[in-house]
Design a protein around this motif. Structure first.
Motif, PDB file in Angstrom:
ATOM      1  N   ASN A 108       0.824  -1.212   0.000  1.00 24.06           N
ATOM      2  CA  ASN A 108       0.000   0.000   0.000  1.00 24.06           C
ATOM      3  C   ASN A 108       0.856   1.260   0.000  1.00 24.06           C
ATOM      4  O   ASN A 108       0.543   2.243  -0.687  1.00 24.06           O
ATOM      5  CB  ASN A 108      -0.940  -0.003   1.216  1.00 24.06           C
ATOM      6  CG  ASN A 108      -2.026  -1.056   1.102  1.00 24.06           C
ATOM      7  OD1 ASN A 108      -2.343  -1.514  -0.005  1.00 24.06           O
ATOM      8  ND2 ASN A 108      -2.607  -1.440   2.215  1.00 24.06           N
ATOM      9  N   LEU A 117       2.234   1.833  -3.425  1.00 26.61           N
ATOM     10  CA  LEU A 117       1.231   2.363  -4.351  1.00 26.61           C
ATOM     11  C   LEU A 117       1.175   3.880  -4.295  1.00 26.61           C
ATOM     12  O   LEU A 117       1.207   4.553  -5.336  1.00 26.61           O
ATOM     13  CB  LEU A 117      -0.138   1.766  -4.030  1.00 26.61           C
ATOM     14  CG  LEU A 117      -1.319   2.350  -4.831  1.00 26.61           C
ATOM     15  CD1 LEU A 117      -1.168   2.053  -6.317  1.00 26.61           C
ATOM     16  CD2 LEU A 117      -2.650   1.800  -4.310  1.00 26.61           C
ATOM     17  N   PRO A 120      -4.802  -4.667  -0.022  1.00 30.67           N
ATOM     18  CA  PRO A 120      -4.414  -3.829  -1.166  1.00 30.67           C
ATOM     19  C   PRO A 120      -5.552  -3.533  -2.137  1.00 30.67           C
ATOM     20  O   PRO A 120      -5.599  -2.436  -2.707  1.00 30.67           O
ATOM     21  CB  PRO A 120      -3.303  -4.646  -1.840  1.00 30.67           C
ATOM     22  CG  PRO A 120      -2.669  -5.390  -0.711  1.00 30.67           C
ATOM     23  CD  PRO A 120      -3.804  -5.750   0.203  1.00 30.67           C
ATOM     24  N   ASP A 121      -6.462  -4.477  -2.335  1.00 32.99           N
ATOM     25  CA  ASP A 121      -7.590  -4.229  -3.246  1.00 32.99           C
ATOM     26  C   ASP A 121      -8.455  -3.085  -2.739  1.00 32.99           C
ATOM     27  O   ASP A 121      -8.837  -2.190  -3.500  1.00 32.99           O
ATOM     28  CB  ASP A 121      -8.443  -5.490  -3.406  1.00 32.99           C
ATOM     29  CG  ASP A 121      -7.751  -6.549  -4.248  1.00 32.99           C
ATOM     30  OD1 ASP A 121      -6.759  -6.200  -4.912  1.00 32.99           O
ATOM     31  OD2 ASP A 121      -8.192  -7.708  -4.228  1.00 32.99           O
ATOM     32  N   SER A 128      -6.352   0.241  -2.850  1.00 32.56           N
ATOM     33  CA  SER A 128      -6.227   0.747  -4.221  1.00 32.56           C
ATOM     34  C   SER A 128      -7.525   1.392  -4.688  1.00 32.56           C
ATOM     35  O   SER A 128      -7.511   2.450  -5.339  1.00 32.56           O
ATOM     36  CB  SER A 128      -5.846  -0.400  -5.153  1.00 32.56           C
ATOM     37  OG  SER A 128      -5.766   0.044  -6.483  1.00 32.56           O
ATOM     38  N   GLN A 129      -8.650   0.779  -4.353  1.00 25.02           N
ATOM     39  CA  GLN A 129      -9.950   1.343  -4.731  1.00 25.02           C
ATOM     40  C   GLN A 129     -10.180   2.682  -4.042  1.00 25.02           C
ATOM     41  O   GLN A 129     -10.679   3.638  -4.644  1.00 25.02           O
ATOM     42  CB  GLN A 129     -11.053   0.358  -4.362  1.00 25.02           C
ATOM     43  CG  GLN A 129     -12.453   0.810  -4.771  1.00 25.02           C
ATOM     44  CD  GLN A 129     -13.515  -0.218  -4.418  1.00 25.02           C
ATOM     45  OE1 GLN A 129     -13.204  -1.360  -4.081  1.00 25.02           O
ATOM     46  NE2 GLN A 129     -14.768   0.178  -4.493  1.00 25.02           N
TER      47      GLN A 129
END
Length: 258
Positions: A91, A94, A120-121, A124-125
């Motif tokens: 994270n 990112l 992380p999903d 990221s969203q």
């Protein structure tokens, strides 16, 4: 002991003491150590060499000081018991790729570590949603917006309902959020009391507050009422004209002592 009875069977000299000594060595006071471990004793059952020390090394590399690592510990000690490689490190990478500066990453870790520890999903969203709303990753408001949107299903809806009672449209709410993201992290009571004072007692238009939403971040009792009381006296004495009023300046300007 009530939270994690297995602490009772741990080896005091070989398992517990080295961890306590290490945490004290990085600047943790005994009082803070006692308080945090009373609520999160499971940290004591994590490996010093493979969990606690690597977590400290990574965090210090990001926030650059023991003092800030201690702040993270006091606010979010569970970050020392999680798998950094699974969530936290991906994270952080990112937002680095997006150009988020070290200072904002440190802010994210120090005050909002629970967000960095998300899968992380989800993370990221969340980052994508904040970007779509026009926030700049190089500014601290991006981190604050992440914090506000991470609780969108709960606090956001309560704030939205409170602002709508004062005639705010969805666009007004978004404008206010872009100006000051933390305005969507207030309690309904705080919003209603502040809006009531500014609109009904000071006579300011509700929509103007939406465009100066930073004022909602200040204490009603400690800042807004005292400053506005002085303004009302100046108006009554004719020392200030109504058209000279700038709500945002009056409430948000930092006043240095003489």
């Amino acid at each position: 002991m009530r939270r994690h009875p297995y602490v009772l069977v741990a080896n005091a000299q070989e398992t517990l003491l080295p961890k306590l000594e290490f945490l004290c060595s990085i600047g943790m006071s005994r009082l803070d150590l006692a308080r945090t471990l009373a609520n999160n004793p499971i940290v004591l059952m994590r490996s010093l060499e493979y969990q606690i020390r690597p977590s400290y090394t990574f965090l210090k590399k990001v926030v650059l000081s023991d003092v800030k690592v201690v702040d993270i510990w006091k606010r979010n000690p569970w970050i020392f018991r999680g798998n950094l490689f699974k969530n936290v490190i991906p994270n952080i990478e990112l937002v680095r790729e997006l150009g988020m500066p070290q200072s904002c990453i440190a802010l994210l870790l120090t005050y909002y570590a629970n967000i960095v520890m998300k899968k992380p999903d989800f993370f990221s969203q969340l980052v994508g949603e904040v970007k779509e709303m026009g926030f700049d990753p190089q500014r601290s408001s991006f981190v604050q917006a992440m914090h506000a949107l991470s609780g969108k299903e709960t606090t956001w809806k309560l704030c939205q309902e409170a602002y709508r009672r004062w005639g705010w449209s969805d666009e007004d709410i978004l404008d206010a959020f872009r100006s000051h993201p933390l305005c969507m992290m207030k309690s309904g009571k705080k919003i209603m009391e502040t809006m009531d004072f500014l609109v009904n007692k000071m006579g300011w238009q509700s929509q103007k507050i939406a465009r100066s939403s930073r004022v909602l971040g200040y204490s009603l009792e400690m800042r807004i009422i005292p400053r506005c009381s002085v303004v009302r006296i100046l108006l009554l004495k004719g020392l200030m004209k109504e058209e000279e009023l700038n709500m945002n300046t009056i409430i948000t300007t930092y006043l240095l002592p003489d």
